[in-house]
Design a protein around this motif. Structure first.
Motif, short mmCIF file in Angstrom:
data_model
loop_
_atom_site.label_atom_id
_atom_site.label_comp_id
_atom_site.label_asym_id
_atom_site.label_seq_id
_atom_site.Cartn_x
_atom_site.Cartn_y
_atom_site.Cartn_z
N UNK A 45 -4.90 -8.99 1.50
CA UNK A 45 -3.57 -9.53 1.83
C UNK A 45 -3.10 -9.11 3.22
N UNK A 46 -3.34 -7.86 3.62
CA UNK A 46 -2.86 -7.39 4.91
C UNK A 46 -3.93 -7.45 5.99
N UNK A 51 -7.35 -1.76 -6.14
CA UNK A 51 -5.96 -2.16 -5.84
C UNK A 51 -5.72 -2.11 -4.33
N UNK A 52 -6.19 -1.06 -3.67
CA UNK A 52 -6.00 -0.95 -2.22
C UNK A 52 -6.76 -2.04 -1.48
N UNK A 53 -7.93 -2.41 -1.99
CA UNK A 53 -8.70 -3.49 -1.34
C UNK A 53 -7.95 -4.82 -1.45
#
Length: 306
Positions: A93-94, A85-87
């Motif tokens: 995305x960021x 999820x963090x990836x």
């Protein structure tokens, strides 16, 4: 006859004051139940329960996912899903993966190591308040509970790191002598986590509502520790006050993250480490470990009362 009648009344015998509870206890050889022992005696009592602590931690770890069909596989799947999820959010995305070699091993290592601290603090907060039946039924050093819960989290991390090793090999990171540094890093982080858990256990025993607040505090701590991004890359090119930069670099979670990445990822070189990083790692471990233990011990006789 008149002399007898006119004689002044005799003064009443002076009544002795009733003995205090402390005097009665001393007279009959009684002592305070669950009185706090001296610090050396307390340490010896805790060491004598080392087998109970180990067995309790293992039993809690085994029963944690006993109701799930996949069982202990969730010990690996949970941090891996968090990393995925963090990836997706931060890496893709960021764009925080830009300028970070081996970003996926970098991210997974950060998630696994920070989860160790995060989980230790959360279970430590409920170590006393969530086990009042055990605390009130048996006489044992109460510090055994936060130590056992932190040992449980360490066991879970070691179990989960098998997946981390597979990821490192999958991305071409070779086995090297620097991997041996994992042992002192984990030892220092375990001492730090246990001290922090003891502090939170004492606070949580008096203020149970702190357990509802801690997830928000820990989430903020995670975002300032460089779990999903490189602090060095984020600060580069920005006019950040020196005090803020120093606070971010000396953040204990970031210190242990950096040392673990340095030990496991060959593209994470020594120049990515903040100055005196080993001294900071040792200092945080001693400050939290010793300070947290003494802070917890001072309230030993109050746990389970009220």
């Amino acid at each position: 006859m008149s002399q007898v009648l006119d004689a002044p009344p005799r003064p009443a015998a002076a009544q002795q004051p009733a003995p205090t509870p402390a005097e009665l206890a001393a007279r009959h050889g009684l002592s305070v139940s669950n009185a706090r022992p001296s610090l050396p005696v307390y340490i010896r009592q805790l060491w004598a329960r080392r087998h109970f602590i180990s067995a309790f931690a293992t039993a809690k770890l085994t029963s944690q996912y006993s109701q799930a069909k996949l069982g202990q596989i969730w010990q690996v799947m949970t941090p891996l899903l968090n990393a995925a999820v963090y990836y997706l959010i931060f890496g893709l995305l960021m764009g925080t993966s830009r300028g970070v070699p081996d970003y996926i091993p970098f991210l997974v290592t950060g998630v696994f190591v920070f989860t160790f601290t995060q989980s230790s603090v959360l279970v430590g907060t409920r170590a006393i308040s969530g086990n009042l039946g055990l605390v009130r039924a048996l006489h044992f050093p109460r510090a055994a509970l936060p130590v056992a819960f932190c040992l449980q989290q360490l066991q879970q991390l070691l179990f989960s790191m098998t997946a981390l090793v597979v990821i490192l090999f999958a991305f071409g990171i070779p086995l090297s002598a620097s991997w041996l540094l994992v042992l002192p890093v984990l030892a220092l982080q375990f001492v730090f986590n246990t001290g922090l858990a003891m502090i939170m256990a004492r606070i949580g025993s008096k203020v149970p509502d702190i357990a509802q607040l801690m997830p928000f505090v820990l989430r903020t701590w995670m975002y300032t520790s460089g779990v999903m991004f490189s602090l060095d890359q984020m600060l580069k090119g920005h006019d950040v006050p020196h005090l803020v930069r120093a606070a971010l670099e000396c953040n204990p979670a970031a210190v242990y993250l950096d040392l673990m990445r340095f030990a496991l990822i060959d593209s994470f070189h020594a120049n990515h480490l903040p100055p005196h990083v080993w001294a900071w790692a040792l200092g945080w471990a001693l400050l939290a470990g010793v300070g947290g233990f003494i802070y917890f011990w001072k309230a030993e006789e109050t746990y389970g009362r009220g």
